[in-house]
Motif scaffolding. Structure first.
Motif, PDB file in Angstrom:
ATOM      1  N   THR A  61       0.834  -1.203   0.000  1.00  0.00           N
ATOM      2  CA  THR A  61       0.000   0.000   0.000  1.00  0.00           C
ATOM      3  C   THR A  61       0.868   1.252   0.000  1.00  0.00           C
ATOM      4  O   THR A  61       0.607   2.215  -0.740  1.00  0.00           O
ATOM      5  CB  THR A  61      -0.930   0.001   1.227  1.00  0.00           C
ATOM      6  OG1 THR A  61      -1.715  -1.198   1.248  1.00  0.00           O
ATOM      7  CG2 THR A  61      -1.861   1.206   1.208  1.00  0.00           C
ATOM      8  N   ALA A 182      -7.092  -5.073  -1.367  1.00  0.00           N
ATOM      9  CA  ALA A 182      -7.014  -4.159  -0.226  1.00  0.00           C
ATOM     10  C   ALA A 182      -5.991  -3.062  -0.460  1.00  0.00           C
ATOM     11  O   ALA A 182      -6.253  -1.879  -0.198  1.00  0.00           O
ATOM     12  CB  ALA A 182      -6.674  -4.945   1.044  1.00  0.00           C
ATOM     13  N   MET A 186      -7.144   0.851  -0.700  1.00  0.00           N
ATOM     14  CA  MET A 186      -6.726   1.721   0.390  1.00  0.00           C
ATOM     15  C   MET A 186      -5.656   2.719  -0.038  1.00  0.00           C
ATOM     16  O   MET A 186      -5.588   3.824   0.501  1.00  0.00           O
ATOM     17  CB  MET A 186      -6.252   0.881   1.571  1.00  0.00           C
ATOM     18  CG  MET A 186      -7.367   0.084   2.232  1.00  0.00           C
ATOM     19  SD  MET A 186      -8.811   1.098   2.685  1.00  0.00           S
ATOM     20  CE  MET A 186      -8.062   2.236   3.863  1.00  0.00           C
ATOM     21  N   SER A 187      -4.823   2.368  -0.991  1.00  0.00           N
ATOM     22  CA  SER A 187      -3.819   3.337  -1.448  1.00  0.00           C
ATOM     23  C   SER A 187      -4.502   4.565  -2.035  1.00  0.00           C
ATOM     24  O   SER A 187      -4.075   5.706  -1.798  1.00  0.00           O
ATOM     25  CB  SER A 187      -2.886   2.692  -2.472  1.00  0.00           C
ATOM     26  OG  SER A 187      -3.581   2.266  -3.631  1.00  0.00           O
ATOM     27  N   LYS A 189      -7.540   5.655  -1.307  1.00  0.00           N
ATOM     28  CA  LYS A 189      -8.222   6.378  -0.234  1.00  0.00           C
ATOM     29  C   LYS A 189      -7.236   7.202   0.582  1.00  0.00           C
ATOM     30  O   LYS A 189      -7.521   8.341   0.975  1.00  0.00           O
ATOM     31  CB  LYS A 189      -8.960   5.388   0.677  1.00  0.00           C
ATOM     32  CG  LYS A 189     -10.016   4.546  -0.017  1.00  0.00           C
ATOM     33  CD  LYS A 189     -11.113   5.399  -0.592  1.00  0.00           C
ATOM     34  CE  LYS A 189     -11.391   5.097  -2.031  1.00  0.00           C
ATOM     35  NZ  LYS A 189     -12.396   5.953  -2.659  1.00  0.00           N
ATOM     36  N   ILE A 190      -6.058   6.633   0.857  1.00  0.00           N
ATOM     37  CA  ILE A 190      -5.035   7.344   1.636  1.00  0.00           C
ATOM     38  C   ILE A 190      -4.509   8.534   0.853  1.00  0.00           C
ATOM     39  O   ILE A 190      -4.365   9.644   1.384  1.00  0.00           O
ATOM     40  CB  ILE A 190      -3.902   6.375   2.017  1.00  0.00           C
ATOM     41  CG1 ILE A 190      -4.420   5.312   2.996  1.00  0.00           C
ATOM     42  CG2 ILE A 190      -2.708   7.115   2.619  1.00  0.00           C
ATOM     43  CD1 ILE A 190      -3.572   4.064   3.064  1.00  0.00           C
ATOM     44  N   LEU A 199     -16.518   2.079   3.983  1.00  0.00           N
ATOM     45  CA  LEU A 199     -16.341   1.040   2.974  1.00  0.00           C
ATOM     46  C   LEU A 199     -17.609   0.197   2.885  1.00  0.00           C
ATOM     47  O   LEU A 199     -18.091  -0.316   3.893  1.00  0.00           O
ATOM     48  CB  LEU A 199     -15.161   0.139   3.353  1.00  0.00           C
ATOM     49  CG  LEU A 199     -13.814   0.850   3.520  1.00  0.00           C
ATOM     50  CD1 LEU A 199     -12.854  -0.012   4.327  1.00  0.00           C
ATOM     51  CD2 LEU A 199     -13.220   1.190   2.160  1.00  0.00           C
ATOM     52  N   MET A 222      -8.889  -3.948   5.331  1.00  0.00           N
ATOM     53  CA  MET A 222      -8.855  -2.550   4.903  1.00  0.00           C
ATOM     54  C   MET A 222      -8.966  -1.599   6.096  1.00  0.00           C
ATOM     55  O   MET A 222      -8.311  -0.547   6.129  1.00  0.00           O
ATOM     56  CB  MET A 222      -9.948  -2.284   3.873  1.00  0.00           C
ATOM     57  CG  MET A 222      -9.686  -2.966   2.538  1.00  0.00           C
ATOM     58  SD  MET A 222     -10.744  -2.390   1.179  1.00  0.00           S
ATOM     59  CE  MET A 222     -12.339  -3.007   1.697  1.00  0.00           C
ATOM     60  N   ILE A 225      -5.516  -1.574   7.608  1.00  0.00           N
ATOM     61  CA  ILE A 225      -4.580  -0.803   6.778  1.00  0.00           C
ATOM     62  C   ILE A 225      -4.802   0.685   7.022  1.00  0.00           C
ATOM     63  O   ILE A 225      -3.851   1.467   7.197  1.00  0.00           O
ATOM     64  CB  ILE A 225      -4.752  -1.131   5.286  1.00  0.00           C
ATOM     65  CG1 ILE A 225      -4.304  -2.561   4.990  1.00  0.00           C
ATOM     66  CG2 ILE A 225      -3.951  -0.153   4.421  1.00  0.00           C
ATOM     67  CD1 ILE A 225      -4.652  -3.025   3.597  1.00  0.00           C
ATOM     68  N   GLY A 226      -6.057   1.103   7.019  1.00  0.00           N
ATOM     69  CA  GLY A 226      -6.357   2.505   7.290  1.00  0.00           C
ATOM     70  C   GLY A 226      -5.773   2.952   8.614  1.00  0.00           C
ATOM     71  O   GLY A 226      -5.159   4.018   8.716  1.00  0.00           O
ATOM     72  N   CYS A 233     -11.542   4.143   9.286  1.00  0.00           N
ATOM     73  CA  CYS A 233     -12.479   3.509   8.355  1.00  0.00           C
ATOM     74  C   CYS A 233     -13.533   2.728   9.115  1.00  0.00           C
ATOM     75  O   CYS A 233     -13.230   2.079  10.128  1.00  0.00           O
ATOM     76  CB  CYS A 233     -11.748   2.556   7.406  1.00  0.00           C
ATOM     77  SG  CYS A 233     -10.457   3.305   6.407  1.00  0.00           S
TER      78      CYS A 233
END
Length: 436
Positions: A61, A182, A186-187, A189-190, A199, A222, A225-226, A233
Motif C-alpha cells: 500500500t 485491499a 486503500m492506497s 483512499k489514503i 467502505l 482494509m 490498513i487505514g 475507516c
C-alpha cells in the motif's frame, strides 16, 4: 546479498515473507519500465497464490501511495469518502454523498467506471448531459467549498503504480486476490487526503468480492490498513445476491437515486444508503450517537435537503439540472418490454449476476475496452426476493434496442419462484469498526 526481481518472485512463490524493499523493487521497477510485464505477472500470480501477511500488505500500500501525488484537502474539516467494492444496481454514492453534504459533512469522492457486470458510478453520472467529471485540483476544491461534495474521476497522478498494476491484474486472473484488492483500494483512499472512509463491502452472487467470509476478511484488512496510515475507516458488509434497489442500468439508476433523494423508500437501496451515511456521520465526529445520526440522515432525505444538495452539485459541475428536476428527460431506450411470471408463488431469488450481465450485453457496460456506453438501456425489477407473484404479473422490464426476445428470456431466467412463502432478506449484514 542484494535481491533481484527473479529472487523476489521465487521467494514469494515459496511462500516467504517479503521485506518492504523487495516489494518496492518489483512495483517501482514495473512503473519505471525496468520490470517487464511477464515478470510482474509472475509476481502478481505468486502473491495471489501465496498471499501476504499484514506487514507486506501495508508495505505494498505504501509503495502504491508513494508512487504519485497526494491530494491536499487542508482547510476542509471532517472530509469523508465512501467506497464500494462493486455490485449490480449499486447507486449508493449518488444518494450518500448529497445526504452528507446536506448535513454539512464534506464529501470528496473519486469514482471509477464499470468492471465486468458491475456498473460504475462515472458511467451512470455521464447520463446527465454536460456533467464534468474530470476537474483540476483548483476546481475540485472550489466545488467542495461551494456545495459540500465533489465527485470526479481518478487523477492519473494519484497512485499510478496501482493503475499500472491493476491493468495487468485484469488480464492475469489475479483480480480477486484479497491483499491486492485491499492495497489497491486503500492506497487510493489514503492518497485522496480525506479524514475518514466508509467502505461498502459486498458479498454474494452479484459481488466482485465473493462470499461473506471473504468480504468480512477484506473489510477487516482494509480497516486495519487505514489504521496503520492514520485513516479511520468503518465498513458495512452488504448483500449483493440480488440487485440493489429496483434498477440496473445507467440512466435508470440515476432516476432511482433521485427518487430516494426525494424521500422514496426503495427496498434494499434506502437501507444500505442510510447505514453508509450514518457511519459517515459517526466517522466525521459530527455526531457520536448512532440513533441520532441515523435520524439526521433520514430527516434530510424526507425533507428534500439531500435532493437540493444533489441538484446544486450537478449545477456546480456543469450538469443540466433540468434532468434532475424532471428525470423523464434522461436517456430512454426505444423499447421497454415487460417480463411476466409463468407461475404463482414467492420470489426466492433474483440472480444479480444474471441481471448485471444482461444489462452489460444490452450496452449498459463495456464488453470491449473503451467501447461506448448506452446510458438508456438496462433492467427494472418489479419483484424482489420475498415478494408474492401471480402468474402473468410483471417480474421485470427490459429497456433495450433489440428486435429479438432473448433479453426477455434471460431476465425471466434470473428469477426463482417457489410455492412456499419467503422472508425478505436484509440488505445490510453487519457493520465493522476499528478494533484499535
Amino acid at each position: 546479498m542484494t535481491l533481484g526481481v527473479v529472487d523476489v518472485i521465487a521467494a514469494k512463490r515459496r511462500g516467504e515473507r517479503l521485506p518492504a524493499e523487495a516489494i518496492a523493487l518489483v512495483v517501482d521497477g514495473y512503473v519505471r519500465g525496468d520490470v517487464p510485464d511477464y515478470q510482474m505477472a509472475a509476481w502478481l500470480m505468486a502473491v495471489a497464490c501465496r498471499g501476504m501477511d499484514f506487514d507486506e500488505v501495508v508495505a505494498l500500500t505504501r509503495v502504491y501511495v508513494d508512487s504519485g501525488e497526494r491530494f491536499d484537502l487542508h482547510g476542509f474539516d471532517r472530509v469523508v469518502d465512501k467506497h464500494s467494492t462493486g455490485g449490480v444496481g449499486d447507486k449508493t454514492t449518488l444518494v450518500v454523498a448529497p445526504t452528507l453534504a446536506a448535513l454539512g459533512i464534506p464529501v470528496a469522492k473519486m469514482s471509477g467506471r464499470g468492471l465486468d457486470f458491475a456498473g460504475g458510478t462515472l458511467d451512470k453520472l455521464e447520463s446527465i448531459p454536460g456533467l464534468r467529471l474530470s476537474l483540476d485540483r483548483e476546481r475540485i476544491r472550489a466545488v467542495l467549498a461551494e456545495v459540500g461534495m465533489v465527485v470526479v474521476e481518478q487523477s492519473a497522478t494519484l497512485v499510478p503504480a496501482d493503475g499500472a498494476t491493476y491493468a495487468l491484474r485484469d488480464v492475469t486472473g489475479t483480480v480477486e486476490s484479497l491483499p491486492l484488492i485491499a492495497a489497491s483500494i486503500m492506497s487510493k483512499k489514503i492518497a485522496a487526503g480525506t479524514n475518514g472512509v466508509v467502505l461498502d463491502v459486498k458479498f454474494g452472487g452479484g459481488a466482485l468480492t465473493g462470499d461473506l467470509s471473504s468480504a468480512t476478511e477484506l473489510a477487516t484488512l482494509m480497516i486495519d490498513i487505514g489504521a496503520a496510515f492514520g485513516l479511520r475507516c468503518h465498513a458495512v458488509i452488504s448483500d449483493m445476491d440480488q440487485p440493489l434497489g429496483w434498477s440496473a442500468g445507467n440512466a435508470l439508476e440515476i432516476r432511482e437515486a433521485i427518487d430516494v433523494l426525494r424521500g422514496a423508500e426503495v427496498p434494499g437501496l434506502t437501507e444500505v444508503c442510510v447505514t453508509l451515511a450514518t457511519e459517515a456521520v459517526l466517522l466525521s465526529g459530527a455526531e457520536t450517537d448512532e440513533d441520532r445520526a441515523r435520524e439526521q440522515v433520514r430527516a434530510v432525505l424526507r425533507d428534500g435537503r439531500a435532493f437540493t444538495a444533489f441538484r446544486r452539485w450537478v449545477a456546480a459541475q456543469g450538469g443540466d439540472v433540468a434532468v434532475v428536476d424532471d428525470p423523464r428527460l434522461l436517456p430512454t431506450a426505444p423499447r421497454a418490454d415487460l417480463v411476466t411470471a409463468e407461475t404463482t408463488g414467492w420470489v426466492r431469488a433474483v440472480d444479480a449476476r444474471a441481471i448485471g450481465t444482461l444489462a452489460l450485453r444490452l450496452g449498459a457496460g463495456r464488453q470491449v475496452k473503451n467501447a461506448p456506453i448506452d446510458h438508456a438501456v438496462g433492467v427494472t425489477l418489479h419483484k424482489r426476493v420475498g415478494d408474492r407473484v401471480v402468474a402473468g404479473e410483471p417480474l421485470a422490464q427490459v429497456h433495450h434496442r433489440a428486435e429479438w426476445t432473448a433479453p426477455l428470456d434471460q431476465a425471466r431466467a434470473a428469477f426463482t419462484i417457489v410455492p412456499d412463502e419467503v422472508k425478505p432478506p436484509s440488505a445490510v449484514h453487519t457493520v465493522l469498526r476499528p478494533r484499535r
